[in-house]
Design a protein around this motif. Structure first.
Motif, mmCIF file in Angstrom:
data_model
loop_
_atom_site.group_PDB
_atom_site.id
_atom_site.type_symbol
_atom_site.label_atom_id
_atom_site.label_comp_id
_atom_site.label_asym_id
_atom_site.label_seq_id
_atom_site.Cartn_x
_atom_site.Cartn_y
_atom_site.Cartn_z
ATOM 1 N N PRO A 177 21.433 100.098 -15.489
ATOM 2 C CA PRO A 177 21.748 99.656 -16.859
ATOM 3 C C PRO A 177 22.368 100.729 -17.736
ATOM 4 O O PRO A 177 23.266 100.447 -18.532
ATOM 5 C CB PRO A 177 20.385 99.212 -17.401
ATOM 6 N N TRP A 178 21.886 101.989 -17.601
ATOM 7 C CA TRP A 178 22.418 103.035 -18.472
ATOM 8 C C TRP A 178 23.806 103.511 -18.035
ATOM 9 O O TRP A 178 24.392 104.364 -18.684
ATOM 10 C CB TRP A 178 21.452 104.219 -18.568
ATOM 11 N N GLU A 179 24.334 102.899 -16.958
ATOM 12 C CA GLU A 179 25.724 103.129 -16.563
ATOM 13 C C GLU A 179 26.540 101.845 -16.656
ATOM 14 O O GLU A 179 27.594 101.719 -16.036
ATOM 15 C CB GLU A 179 25.783 103.711 -15.144
ATOM 16 N N GLY A 180 26.046 100.881 -17.436
ATOM 17 C CA GLY A 180 26.797 99.664 -17.712
ATOM 18 C C GLY A 180 26.314 98.422 -17.008
ATOM 19 O O GLY A 180 26.543 97.315 -17.465
ATOM 20 N N GLY A 181 25.658 98.572 -15.845
ATOM 21 C CA GLY A 181 25.080 97.433 -15.146
ATOM 22 C C GLY A 181 26.068 96.502 -14.475
ATOM 23 O O GLY A 181 25.682 95.430 -14.003
ATOM 24 N N GLN A 182 27.329 96.890 -14.382
ATOM 25 C CA GLN A 182 28.332 96.011 -13.784
ATOM 26 C C GLN A 182 28.317 96.087 -12.254
ATOM 27 O O GLN A 182 27.763 97.020 -11.670
ATOM 28 C CB GLN A 182 29.730 96.375 -14.306
ATOM 29 N N LEU A 183 28.919 95.106 -11.621
ATOM 30 C CA LEU A 183 28.990 95.044 -10.164
ATOM 31 C C LEU A 183 29.705 96.278 -9.612
ATOM 32 O O LEU A 183 30.755 96.683 -10.129
ATOM 33 C CB LEU A 183 29.726 93.776 -9.738
ATOM 34 N N ILE A 184 29.146 96.873 -8.568
ATOM 35 C CA ILE A 184 29.775 98.012 -7.903
ATOM 36 C C ILE A 184 30.643 97.485 -6.760
ATOM 37 O O ILE A 184 30.130 96.875 -5.818
ATOM 38 C CB ILE A 184 28.728 98.983 -7.324
ATOM 39 N N PRO A 185 31.937 97.687 -6.790
ATOM 40 C CA PRO A 185 32.792 97.227 -5.690
ATOM 41 C C PRO A 185 32.449 97.934 -4.382
ATOM 42 O O PRO A 185 31.943 99.071 -4.395
ATOM 43 C CB PRO A 185 34.204 97.608 -6.161
ATOM 44 N N VAL A 186 32.724 97.277 -3.287
ATOM 45 C CA VAL A 186 32.455 97.867 -1.974
ATOM 46 C C VAL A 186 33.204 99.183 -1.821
ATOM 47 O O VAL A 186 32.681 100.161 -1.273
ATOM 48 C CB VAL A 186 32.839 96.875 -0.858
ATOM 49 N N VAL B 88 -1.752 92.497 -18.715
ATOM 50 C CA VAL B 88 -1.048 92.883 -17.490
ATOM 51 C C VAL B 88 0.148 93.761 -17.867
ATOM 52 O O VAL B 88 0.878 93.445 -18.819
ATOM 53 C CB VAL B 88 -0.549 91.643 -16.731
ATOM 54 N N VAL B 89 0.328 94.853 -17.141
ATOM 55 C CA VAL B 89 1.550 95.637 -17.289
ATOM 56 C C VAL B 89 2.615 94.963 -16.441
ATOM 57 O O VAL B 89 2.507 94.900 -15.217
ATOM 58 C CB VAL B 89 1.350 97.096 -16.847
ATOM 59 N N SER B 90 3.617 94.439 -17.111
ATOM 60 C CA SER B 90 4.651 93.657 -16.440
ATOM 61 C C SER B 90 5.474 94.533 -15.499
ATOM 62 O O SER B 90 5.645 95.733 -15.740
ATOM 63 C CB SER B 90 5.567 93.050 -17.502
ATOM 64 N N PRO B 91 6.011 93.958 -14.413
ATOM 65 C CA PRO B 91 6.894 94.734 -13.536
ATOM 66 C C PRO B 91 8.162 95.127 -14.285
ATOM 67 O O PRO B 91 8.813 94.281 -14.900
ATOM 68 C CB PRO B 91 7.193 93.765 -12.381
ATOM 69 N N MET B 92 8.493 96.410 -14.241
ATOM 70 C CA MET B 92 9.654 96.923 -14.976
ATOM 71 C C MET B 92 10.505 97.784 -14.051
ATOM 72 O O MET B 92 10.068 98.853 -13.607
ATOM 73 C CB MET B 92 9.193 97.739 -16.184
ATOM 74 N N CYS B 93 11.706 97.324 -13.762
ATOM 75 C CA CYS B 93 12.598 98.073 -12.878
ATOM 76 C C CYS B 93 12.880 99.446 -13.462
ATOM 77 O O CYS B 93 13.167 99.590 -14.647
ATOM 78 C CB CYS B 93 13.904 97.310 -12.687
ATOM 79 N N GLN B 94 12.806 100.463 -12.604
ATOM 80 C CA GLN B 94 13.061 101.842 -13.021
ATOM 81 C C GLN B 94 14.375 102.387 -12.461
ATOM 82 O O GLN B 94 14.889 103.395 -12.947
ATOM 83 C CB GLN B 94 11.901 102.726 -12.580
ATOM 84 N N TYR B 95 14.916 101.742 -11.426
ATOM 85 C CA TYR B 95 16.210 102.130 -10.871
ATOM 86 C C TYR B 95 16.235 103.621 -10.516
ATOM 87 O O TYR B 95 17.241 104.299 -10.719
ATOM 88 C CB TYR B 95 17.342 101.795 -11.859
ATOM 89 N N SER B 96 15.136 104.115 -9.976
ATOM 90 C CA SER B 96 14.991 105.554 -9.753
ATOM 91 C C SER B 96 14.579 105.902 -8.331
ATOM 92 O O SER B 96 14.262 107.059 -8.047
ATOM 93 C CB SER B 96 13.963 106.127 -10.737
ATOM 94 N N ALA B 97 14.557 104.915 -7.444
ATOM 95 C CA ALA B 97 14.215 105.183 -6.053
ATOM 96 C C ALA B 97 15.422 105.761 -5.320
ATOM 97 O O ALA B 97 16.572 105.626 -5.757
ATOM 98 C CB ALA B 97 13.748 103.902 -5.372
ATOM 99 N N VAL B 98 15.171 106.399 -4.198
ATOM 100 C CA VAL B 98 16.232 106.924 -3.339
ATOM 101 C C VAL B 98 16.105 106.242 -1.985
ATOM 102 O O VAL B 98 15.068 106.348 -1.334
ATOM 103 C CB VAL B 98 16.119 108.453 -3.186
ATOM 104 N N ARG B 99 17.127 105.501 -1.584
ATOM 105 C CA ARG B 99 17.091 104.699 -0.354
ATOM 106 C C ARG B 99 15.893 103.739 -0.359
ATOM 107 O O ARG B 99 15.291 103.487 0.675
ATOM 108 C CB ARG B 99 17.064 105.591 0.893
#
Length: 370
Positions: free
Chosen positions: A113-122, A20-31
Motif C-alpha cells: 500500500p505505501w508504494e501505491g498498491g497497484q498491480l505489479i506486471p510480470v 478480538v484483534v482483527s487480522p491486519m496485513c503487514q506486507y513485511s514477510a520475506v518469501r
C-alpha cells in the motif's frame, strides 16, 4: 460485569472477553516467512488484553499473496518461521491466537500500500493472478487467469495443507477469508464470477467453491478448535453480492459447522460506494445473527469503549474485532476495561502501570517494593 468483558466459549476455546484483534496485513514477510517485524507486531498486540489475536491474511500458496510481502503458510520454511513468534506469545500471554487463511485471487501480485498498491506486471517481478473468471479488478489491468479444474484442485489442496500446518503450529482457531474482494469472495460475487459451469451462475453455484474450501479446512483442523469465516456482507455495487445473499451463505456455513461469521463489507470492485460512519457495518452483523443464530463479529469504525459495549449489550454481535484502532492504541482493551469498571489480563511486569484510581484493572495484583 459489562457485556464487553464477559467470557464466550467456542468449542473447546473460551475467550476471556469479547475483544478480538482483527487480522491486519503487514506486507513485511520475506518469501512468505515471518520475521522480526512479526515478532514485534504480534508480540506487543498479544499484551493488549484482548481475548483473541488473529494473525494477518496468510496465503495458502505463493500465487495467493496480495503482495510479495504477504505472510504465507505453504511449506516447511513458512511454517518454521512462525514457531518462534508463537512461542514468544505463549510464554508471555494467555491470549488465544487465530489465523486467517486466504488467497488473493485476482487482487494478487500488487505493490504494498505505501508504494501505491497497484498491480505489479510480470515484467517487473509480478505474477499472473488467478480468479474465477478472466475479469480484471480494474479496467486498465490485464485479466487474470481463469481457474480450470486443475487450478481449483490445486487451491483446495493448498487450503488443506495450510490448515494442517496451522493445527501443527498450535493455532487456536482459523478464520477463512471470504471477504474484501479476494478469491473466495470473487467466487461469491456475480461481479467477479461469470463462470458457466457448476461454480458460476446461480447463488448456489457461486457458493459451491467457498463451501468446499470451508469443508476441507474444517475437516483438517482439530474438532475442538473453532473455524470461522470473514465475509463481505455487501459489495456496495448494484448487481453485486447482497446482505440477503450473506444470510443464505451463513446458513449454509452453519450447517457445515462454522463457529462464527466475521461481518465486513466491500472490496470486490473499485466502483463501490461505502457510506462510512461509526459502526456502519454493525447492522449487517445484526442481520446475520438474527437470521441464523450464529455467533457474529462486528467490525468497522468501532473505536469507543461505550460504543463497543453497546453493540454487545444490544445483541447486535457477539464479538468486536478491531484493527486500525488497535494499531493506534495497542492498549485499547486496558483503557476500555478502566472506563467500564472491568478487569483485563496484563503481564506482571506492567502491573505497576495501572492508575491509582483503577487498582482492580488487572485483577487481584500485589505489587511490593524492595
Amino acid at each position: 460485569m459489562s457485556p464487553l468483558f464477559t467470557p464466550l466459549a467456542l468449542r473447546g476455546m473460551t475467550l476471556a472477553n469479547r475483544i478480538v484483534v482483527s487480522p491486519m496485513c503487514q506486507y513485511s514477510a520475506v518469501r512468505g516467512e515471518a520475521n522480526d517485524w512479526h515478532m514485534i507486531h504480534l508480540g506487543h498486540l498479544a499484551l493488549s488484553g484482548a481475548a483473541m489475536l488473529c494473525i494477518e491474511a496468510t496465503a495458502v500458496e505463493p500465487d495467493g499473496r496480495i503482495t510479495p510481502g504477504d505472510l504465507g503458510l505453504w511449506d516447511d520454511a513458512t511454517e518454521e518461521a512462525l514457531v518462534p513468534v508463537l512461542a514468544a506469545i505463549r510464554r508471555h500471554s494467555p491470549i488465544r491466537v487465530a489465523m486467517q487463511l486466504a488467497h488473493a485471487g485476482r487482487k494478487a501480485s500488487s505493490h504494498v500500500p505505501w508504494e501505491g498498491g497497484q498491480l505489479i506486471p510480470v515484467a517487473e517481478g509480478g505474477w499472473l493472478p488467478w480468479a474465477p473468471s478472466a475479469l480484471s479488478h480494474k479496467e486498465d489491468e490485464p485479466p487474470p487467469l481463469a481457474l480450470d479444474v486443475a487450478g481449483l484442485n490445486r487451491i483446495r489442496e493448498a487450503f488443506r495443507a495450510s490448515a494442517r500446518r496451522a493445527a501443527r503450529l498450535g493455532i487456536d482457531a482459523i478464520e477463512l477469508h471470504a471477504a474484501h474482494g479476494y478469491l473466495l469472495h470473487q467466487f461469491l460475487s456475480p461481479i467477479a464470477n461469470q463462470r458457466s459451469d457448476e461454480y458460476g451462475g446461480s447463488l448456489e453455484n457461486r457458493m459451491r467453491f467457498p463451501l468446499e474450501v470451508f469443508d476441507i479446512v474444517r475437516a483438517e483442523f482439530p474438532e475442538d478448535r473453532p473455524v470461522g469465516v470473514r465475509v463481505s456482507a455487501t459489495d456496495w455495487v448494484e448487481g453485486g453480492w447482497t446482505p440477503d445473499d450473506t444470510v443464505v451463505f451463513a446458513e449454509a456455513l452453519k450447517k457445515r459447522g462454522a463457529d462464527w461469521i466475521d461481518v465486513s463489507s466491500g472490496g470486490v470492485s473499485p466502483l463501490q460506494k461505502i457510506p462510512l460512519e461509526p459502526g456502519y457495518q454493525v447492522p449487517f452483523a445484526r442481520k446475520v445473527r438474527e437470521a441464523t443464530g450464529m455467533v457474529t463479529i462486528a467490525v468497522g469504525l468501532i473505536t469507543d469503549a461505550l460504543q463497543a459495549n453497546q453493540v454487545i449489550a444490544d445483541g447486535d454481535a457477539d464479538l468486536i474485532a478491531m484493527a486500525r484502532a488497535m494499531l493506534y492504541d495497542p492498549r485499547w482493551p486496558w483503557h476500555a476495561a478502566a472506563q467500564l469498571g472491568a478487569s483485563v489480563n496484563a503481564p506482571p511486569q506492567y502491573w505497576r502501570s495501572q492508575p491509582r484510581d483503577q487498582k482492580s484493572l488487572f485483577g487481584e495484583t500485589k505489587i511490593g517494593q524492595r
